[in-house]
Write a protein that holds these residues in place. Structure first.
Motif, PDB file in Angstrom:
ATOM      1  N   LYS A 230       1.013  -6.671 -10.736  1.00  0.00           N
ATOM      2  CA  LYS A 230       2.081  -7.032  -9.806  1.00  0.00           C
ATOM      3  C   LYS A 230       2.773  -5.794  -9.236  1.00  0.00           C
ATOM      4  O   LYS A 230       3.189  -5.784  -8.079  1.00  0.00           O
ATOM      5  N   GLU A 231       2.909  -4.756 -10.047  1.00  0.00           N
ATOM      6  CA  GLU A 231       3.493  -3.512  -9.535  1.00  0.00           C
ATOM      7  C   GLU A 231       2.606  -2.908  -8.444  1.00  0.00           C
ATOM      8  O   GLU A 231       3.103  -2.404  -7.431  1.00  0.00           O
ATOM      9  N   LEU A 232       1.299  -2.974  -8.636  1.00  0.00           N
ATOM     10  CA  LEU A 232       0.387  -2.491  -7.604  1.00  0.00           C
ATOM     11  C   LEU A 232       0.533  -3.307  -6.325  1.00  0.00           C
ATOM     12  O   LEU A 232       0.448  -2.767  -5.214  1.00  0.00           O
ATOM     13  N   GLU A 233       0.753  -4.601  -6.481  1.00  0.00           N
ATOM     14  CA  GLU A 233       0.894  -5.472  -5.310  1.00  0.00           C
ATOM     15  C   GLU A 233       2.165  -5.154  -4.525  1.00  0.00           C
ATOM     16  O   GLU A 233       2.143  -5.103  -3.292  1.00  0.00           O
ATOM     17  N   TYR A 234       3.277  -4.921  -5.229  1.00  0.00           N
ATOM     18  CA  TYR A 234       4.571  -4.767  -4.553  1.00  0.00           C
ATOM     19  C   TYR A 234       4.981  -3.306  -4.358  1.00  0.00           C
ATOM     20  O   TYR A 234       5.698  -2.991  -3.413  1.00  0.00           O
ATOM     21  N   PHE A 235       4.553  -2.414  -5.274  1.00  0.00           N
ATOM     22  CA  PHE A 235       4.939  -1.001  -5.185  1.00  0.00           C
ATOM     23  C   PHE A 235       3.774  -0.091  -4.773  1.00  0.00           C
ATOM     24  O   PHE A 235       3.967   1.095  -4.519  1.00  0.00           O
ATOM     25  N   GLU A 236       2.552  -0.655  -4.811  1.00  0.00           N
ATOM     26  CA  GLU A 236       1.320   0.101  -4.542  1.00  0.00           C
ATOM     27  C   GLU A 236       1.032   1.140  -5.606  1.00  0.00           C
ATOM     28  O   GLU A 236       0.270   2.085  -5.378  1.00  0.00           O
ATOM     29  N   GLN A 237       1.655   1.007  -6.744  1.00  0.00           N
ATOM     30  CA  GLN A 237       1.347   1.851  -7.899  1.00  0.00           C
ATOM     31  C   GLN A 237       1.882   1.169  -9.157  1.00  0.00           C
ATOM     32  O   GLN A 237       2.851   0.415  -9.103  1.00  0.00           O
ATOM     33  N   ASN A 239       3.833   1.417 -12.557  1.00  0.00           N
ATOM     34  CA  ASN A 239       4.883   2.283 -13.078  1.00  0.00           C
ATOM     35  C   ASN A 239       4.724   2.497 -14.574  1.00  0.00           C
ATOM     36  O   ASN A 239       3.871   1.878 -15.227  1.00  0.00           O
TER      37      ASN A 239
END
Length: 398
Positions: A230-237, A239
């Motif tokens: 989900k972090e990749l989806e919303y932050f593109e990386q 964390n």
């Protein structure tokens, strides 16, 4: 968590409480309590507190925690012992799409619907009227959702206390709020079933089953993997850092983005309150656009984002790590089973018992000048429920 259809209620279901039928159906409730939920024993503590308030002619509002789909059966098992039927406020989704007979039986048990995404004045007035006039208690679940965190109270919302205060200001009798804590424990070891569920979850994200690792580590690593996606989806990386902080950061980012798109004053209130305000605005817009338009698609995407926020809110991030009890492991896997495997409700892993404790009643003042009463009652009841849940953890170890 349950995935509800996000729209305003298509209908209203009012209670048709029928005490003689409630009594007659008691053996059937007990049979379902065992066959569907594997609950063998229900221990009730403090039932005399409720009976005493009813005998004194008070309007009684029960305010329990809500960690399991079995809670309504548990509440009614306690009511059977007390010798009373109940009125129960439930989201309209409990009724919608159910067979006519199921709806009828729910209403005969005192259940009535509320639209939590709207200002449901009808349900509010009905609830206050019950407290003012009816001899049976009213049950409201202040957490609002089933979060599967039985050891911790999720912050209570003010709605239940607001109903009690509104009732007291126009009532000819005293109104009291009674804290209620429901605690479950396994009487059989559910580890084989939990291990199997964990394996299916790992396979669902294309992992091999990590049977060589302790179950608690498998759960934690699985949670990290889901969060990273989900972090990749919303932050593109993806964390780094402790899970609780990463969950809060992702949820706040999504929520602020939705609030900004719909010009909602963000950052005010708890996460559930902010989500409710945003949902209400979006559903209102959906009522006035073409169903096949791009605007509809965008609005539905925003509702999906808000559902993810609520899902994330139900995972504290340190629940298993802080105390890897068998119940906490099971509850976390129950959530994964509903969220990842898309089961309507989690499977029952083994035989259980339940302890339901009632606390000292909180009196509601009729003084209109007491502006802080709603928040004060909410906090006092929430604290009492948490204290009794702590006692319930001790009961598990007996």
């Amino acid at each position: 968590m349950n995935r509800y259809r996000m729209r305003f209620a298509p209908n209203v279901w009012t209670p048709q409480l029928t005490p003689w039928l409630v009594n007659w159906l008691r053996p059937f409730r007990k049979r379902r309590q065992w066959s569907e939920l594997r609950i063998k024993n229900v221990e009730v503590v403090g039932d005399a507190i409720v009976r005493e308030q009813l005998d004194a002619g008070c309007g009684v509002l029960m305010m329990p925690n809500h960690s399991s789909h079995a809670d309504p059966f548990t509440i009614y098992a306690a009511a059977d012992l007390i010798g009373t039927a109940l009125y129960v406020m439930a989201t309209w989704h409990v009724f919608d799409g159910k067979p006519w007979l199921t709806q009828r039986l729910l209403r005969c048990h005192g259940c009535f619907s509320v639209d939590r995404e709207a200002n449901d004045i009808g349900a509010f007035r009905l609830a206050t009227g019950i407290l003012q006039q009816k001899k049976q208690p009213l049950v409201l679940f202040p957490e609002g959702e089933i979060y599967h965190c039985n050891d911790r109270v999720t912050p209570f919302r003010d709605g239940a206390s607001a109903i009690a205060v509104a009732a007291a200001r126009k009532s000819d009798r005293p109104i009291v709020c009674i804290p209620c804590a429901i605690t479950y424990r396994y009487e059989e070891d559910p580890t084989p079933q939990l291990t199997e569920t964990m394996g299916r979850l790992e396979e669902a994200i294309f992992w091999r089953r990590r049977s060589d690792r302790p179950l608690e580590k498998r759960i934690y690593h699985f949670a990290e993997a889901l969060l990273a996606v989900k972090e990749l989806e919303y932050f593109e990386q993806a964390n780094s850092g402790p899970l609780p902080e990463r969950i809060r950061s992702l949820s706040d980012h999504i929520l602020r983005s939705v609030e900004s798109r719909h010009e909602i004053d963000g950052g005010i209130g708890s996460v559930p309150e902010r989500v409710k305000a945003a949902r209400r605005a979006i559903i209102g817009k959906l009522e006035n656009v073409e169903s096949d338009s791009q605007v509809t698609t965008d609005l539905n995407n925003d509702l999906e984002d808000l559902f993810l926020v609520v899902q994330s809110f139900s995972y504290p991030g340190d629940y298993v790590k802080a105390k890897p009890s068998i119940e906490r492991l099971a509850e976390t896997l129950d959530k994964f089973e509903e969220d990842i495997l898309k089961h309507p409700t989690a499977s029952i892993k083994a035989e259980r018992s339940v302890r339901l404790a009632f606390g000292s009643p909180v009196k509601v003042s009729a003084d209109r000048k007491d502006k802080g009463q709603i928040a004060r009652i909410t906090g006092e009841v929430e604290s009492a429920v948490q204290s009794m849940l702590d006692d319930g953890v001790k009961w598990r170890s007996q």
